[in-house]
Design a protein around this motif. Structure first.
Motif, PDB file in Angstrom:
ATOM      1  N   ASN A 118      45.588  46.036  38.533  1.00  0.00           N
ATOM      2  CA  ASN A 118      46.986  45.650  38.673  1.00  0.00           C
ATOM      3  C   ASN A 118      47.171  44.711  39.868  1.00  0.00           C
ATOM      4  N   ARG A 119      46.508  43.579  39.828  1.00  0.00           N
ATOM      5  CA  ARG A 119      46.545  42.636  40.946  1.00  0.00           C
ATOM      6  C   ARG A 119      47.947  42.090  41.247  1.00  0.00           C
ATOM      7  N   PRO A 120      48.832  41.928  40.248  1.00  0.00           N
ATOM      8  CA  PRO A 120      50.178  41.430  40.583  1.00  0.00           C
ATOM      9  C   PRO A 120      50.938  42.319  41.571  1.00  0.00           C
ATOM     10  N   LEU A 121      50.584  43.577  41.646  1.00  0.00           N
ATOM     11  CA  LEU A 121      51.197  44.506  42.594  1.00  0.00           C
ATOM     12  C   LEU A 121      51.012  44.045  44.042  1.00  0.00           C
ATOM     13  N   GLY A 178      51.997  52.250  49.263  1.00  0.00           N
ATOM     14  CA  GLY A 178      52.672  51.698  48.094  1.00  0.00           C
ATOM     15  C   GLY A 178      53.767  50.696  48.403  1.00  0.00           C
ATOM     16  N   GLN A 179      54.079  50.516  49.700  1.00  0.00           N
ATOM     17  CA  GLN A 179      55.128  49.572  50.091  1.00  0.00           C
ATOM     18  C   GLN A 179      54.586  48.394  50.884  1.00  0.00           C
ATOM     19  N   THR A 180      53.811  48.694  51.947  1.00  0.00           N
ATOM     20  CA  THR A 180      53.242  47.619  52.770  1.00  0.00           C
ATOM     21  C   THR A 180      51.723  47.594  52.692  1.00  0.00           C
ATOM     22  N   GLY A 181      51.165  48.498  51.941  1.00  0.00           N
ATOM     23  CA  GLY A 181      49.717  48.602  51.787  1.00  0.00           C
ATOM     24  C   GLY A 181      49.388  49.927  51.137  1.00  0.00           C
ATOM     25  N   PHE A 182      48.139  50.305  51.235  1.00  0.00           N
ATOM     26  CA  PHE A 182      47.701  51.582  50.672  1.00  0.00           C
ATOM     27  C   PHE A 182      47.103  52.416  51.787  1.00  0.00           C
ATOM     28  N   LEU A 183      47.608  53.642  51.929  1.00  0.00           N
ATOM     29  CA  LEU A 183      47.176  54.554  52.978  1.00  0.00           C
ATOM     30  C   LEU A 183      46.328  55.646  52.348  1.00  0.00           C
ATOM     31  N   ILE A 184      45.135  55.835  52.869  1.00  0.00           N
ATOM     32  CA  ILE A 184      44.213  56.827  52.331  1.00  0.00           C
ATOM     33  C   ILE A 184      44.165  58.030  53.268  1.00  0.00           C
ATOM     34  N   VAL A 206      33.546  44.694  42.602  1.00  0.00           N
ATOM     35  CA  VAL A 206      33.981  44.739  43.994  1.00  0.00           C
ATOM     36  C   VAL A 206      32.812  44.311  44.877  1.00  0.00           C
ATOM     37  N   ARG A 207      33.082  43.404  45.796  1.00  0.00           N
ATOM     38  CA  ARG A 207      32.066  42.960  46.760  1.00  0.00           C
ATOM     39  C   ARG A 207      32.642  43.147  48.157  1.00  0.00           C
ATOM     40  N   PHE A 208      31.842  43.690  49.039  1.00  0.00           N
ATOM     41  CA  PHE A 208      32.265  43.970  50.411  1.00  0.00           C
ATOM     42  C   PHE A 208      31.648  42.948  51.355  1.00  0.00           C
ATOM     43  N   ASN A 266      39.316  54.917  43.940  1.00  0.00           N
ATOM     44  CA  ASN A 266      40.431  54.899  42.976  1.00  0.00           C
ATOM     45  C   ASN A 266      41.440  53.812  43.320  1.00  0.00           C
ATOM     46  N   CYS A 267      41.708  53.655  44.604  1.00  0.00           N
ATOM     47  CA  CYS A 267      42.646  52.626  45.047  1.00  0.00           C
ATOM     48  C   CYS A 267      42.103  51.235  44.712  1.00  0.00           C
ATOM     49  N   LEU A 268      40.852  50.981  45.003  1.00  0.00           N
ATOM     50  CA  LEU A 268      40.249  49.674  44.710  1.00  0.00           C
ATOM     51  C   LEU A 268      40.241  49.394  43.205  1.00  0.00           C
ATOM     52  N   GLU A 269      39.954  50.412  42.407  1.00  0.00           N
ATOM     53  CA  GLU A 269      39.992  50.237  40.947  1.00  0.00           C
ATOM     54  C   GLU A 269      41.411  49.931  40.482  1.00  0.00           C
ATOM     55  N   GLY A 270      42.390  50.622  41.063  1.00  0.00           N
ATOM     56  CA  GLY A 270      43.789  50.379  40.719  1.00  0.00           C
ATOM     57  C   GLY A 270      44.228  48.974  41.079  1.00  0.00           C
ATOM     58  N   ILE A 271      43.781  48.493  42.218  1.00  0.00           N
ATOM     59  CA  ILE A 271      44.107  47.125  42.632  1.00  0.00           C
ATOM     60  C   ILE A 271      43.508  46.131  41.644  1.00  0.00           C
TER      61      ILE A 271
END
Length: 175
Positions: A126-129, A101-107, A16-18, A118-123
């Motif tokens: 599972n990039r096709p999501l 989970g529908q239009t983005g990820f809310l933390i 991950v790069r910011f 955790n969200c960034l790792e999940g992305i």
């Protein structure tokens, strides 16, 4: 920015790069220097007078938003309209736009660094999501935040638009 520093530190060693844009709003800022020292962060400072469209979004995979308070930020509408999946803090009106989970990820809560990581790792795993999120976000924005929808909304307020304009519609243009 303190949450962003925490996320970037926790993501060291991950793929991950910011790319961080923006300038400190307070003279007591000490987070910019912390960000600049991290190996996985490139800090660019304030972006110019051309706004969001001047950013190299084609080089980005997601838009990360870590604000601790806000209404409904225009920058999220811009990011989603540009096709960037959004990971955002669940503050203010953000949840009206970023539906987890529908239009983005809310933390939530907004400062849960572990949840962002955790969200960034999940992305990453599972990039096709992301394509489905982008499509859903664009559809929501098109329906809810279009100029036509705005006109229909304000027509519901008696007297807001003079009677003649309401019949003809409101004409818009660029200056």
């Amino acid at each position: 920015p303190d949450v962003l520093v925490g996320i970037a530190k926790a993501c060291q060693g991950l793929p991950v790069r910011f790319h961080v844009y923006g300038a400190p709003m307070h003279s007591t800022d000490n987070y910019t220097d912390q960000l600049k020292k991290l190996d996985n962060v490139t800090y660019y400072g304030a972006y110019g007078g051309y706004g969001f469209s001047s950013l190299p979004i084609e080089d980005c995979d997601i838009f990360l938003y870590t604000s601790q308070s806000d209404g409904l930020p225009i920058v999220l509408l811009e990011a989603m309209s540009a096709g960037l999946p959004v990971v955002a803090s669940g503050v203010g009106g953000v949840g009206e736009l970023v539906i987890n989970g529908q239009t983005g990820f809310l933390i939530e809560p907004f400062d849960d660094v572990g949840a962002y990581v955790n969200c960034l790792e999940g992305i990453y795993k599972n990039r096709p999501l992301l394509q489905n999120l982008v499509e859903n976000a664009y559809e929501l924005i098109s329906k809810r935040h279009s100029p036509e929808n705005f006109i229909e909304d304000i027509k519901r307020f008696p007297g807001y638009i003079p009677a003649g304009d309401a019949k003809e519609g409101v004409k818009t243009g660029q200056a």
